[in-house]
Design an enzyme around this catalytic site. Sequence first.
Site, PDB file in Angstrom:
ATOM      1  CB  CYS A 185      -1.112  -0.071   1.000  1.00 49.04           C
ATOM      2  SG  CYS A 185      -2.119  -1.329   1.271  1.00 49.04           S
ATOM      3  NE  ARG A 220      19.035  -1.438   0.374  1.00 49.45           N
ATOM      4  CZ  ARG A 220      20.370  -1.250   0.957  1.00 49.45           C
ATOM      5  NH1 ARG A 220      20.690  -2.241   1.858  1.00 49.45           N
ATOM      6  NH2 ARG A 220      21.049  -0.320   0.699  1.00 49.45           N
ATOM      7  CB  SER A 221      11.738  -1.345   5.672  1.00 55.00           C
ATOM      8  OG  SER A 221      10.765  -0.736   4.875  1.00 55.00           O
ATOM      9  CG  ASP A 243      19.207   0.282   5.353  1.00 56.26           C
ATOM     10  OD1 ASP A 243      18.131   0.382   5.129  1.00 56.26           O
ATOM     11  OD2 ASP A 243      19.594  -0.639   6.273  1.00 56.26           O
ATOM     12  CB  ILE A 244      22.013   1.758   8.815  1.00 56.62           C
ATOM     13  CG1 ILE A 244      22.892   2.571  10.097  1.00 56.62           C
ATOM     14  CG2 ILE A 244      22.223   0.226   9.027  1.00 56.62           C
ATOM     15  CD1 ILE A 244      22.159   2.288  11.441  1.00 56.62           C
TER      16      ILE A 244
END
Length: 356
Positions: A185, A220-221, A243-244
């Site tokens: 979503c 980048r989940s 990302d981290i």
Amino acid sequence: MATAANARADEHPSQGGYVEAAASKPAAPVFAPGSRKVLADEVAAPFREEIRTAVAELVSRGGSPPKLVGFLANADPASKKYAEWTAKAFAADSLQFELREVEEGSLEEELEKANVEPGVHGLMIYYPVFGQRPSFHGGSHDDYLRDTVSPYKDAEGLCHYYRRALYRNQRFVDAKGEKKCVLPCTPLAVVKTLEHLNVYDPHLPAGERMTGKTAVVINRSEVVGRPVAAMLANDGAKVWSVDIDSVYIFTRGQVLVPGGTSAEAAVRESDIVILGVPSDKYKLDPSWVKEGAVVINVASHKNIDEKALLETRPGVRYMGQIGKVTVAMLERNLLRLCQNFETQVSQGQSDSVSLC
């Protein structure tokens, strides 16, 4: 808005026998030339109108409005608020919504029951439930729960079937190409916002409408960051995924690992900046954002100083909250599931593995 502070000072004598000066009205923000704030209502409105029309047509043919069941198995205030937004939007758009609050230990069993429950067309889980706690099945238990939801009813588009389809750029669930896949979503809300802002080129073929564009996605989940990077790449964009501890490039079907590129360099190159860091400690430097860029904050925390961005970066279009567009996409996904699988759902033939 008329308030006492805005009224004429001579109408409000003070107890000391003199008239206080009227409180000054806050000055309107002065944005850089061409910059503006984009509201989620602006993007969501046409989709919600389409949804109301589709539901009315369904009811006029003797059908019932599709039903979504949301499972809440945590005490996270943000999850509770999201559930409240969902209920309010669904009621306004004549869709059915039921929130089921369960203990985390019984969630899997309740999901399996709902997977084959006739009359329930869509399911969603308010995450996190177990967070990154390890699972007996491998990976995190929340990842396992995502794959427990039936593809026939996965209104969030996060189960293995739809993730696999997304990353393979497979856009339909049937061989004839008549039934479209549902998509996650919030990533879908990002795409629809970019279409609304004419970042997508409608004159190009589907799958090529982001050709020549560069985007950066911060975080980048597996729920938002990676899927939205893949979706933009599948539509032709070059996407920096930050990302981290790493910076990657997503192109259609590929992940590249460039050497020595910093987050700053990726942002400075990008036409689109997607911010998704779930922390109030992270703030992107507005000076990195190039003029004319689109910046979309999908995190629950503001990942950038909105005032500084809009006052100093000409031509920038900024959306600070995307939640209402996300809920509209949830409604849209529910209708799509109902259209695709009404027969299987009504007959209770919608378990979690049969479509796969």
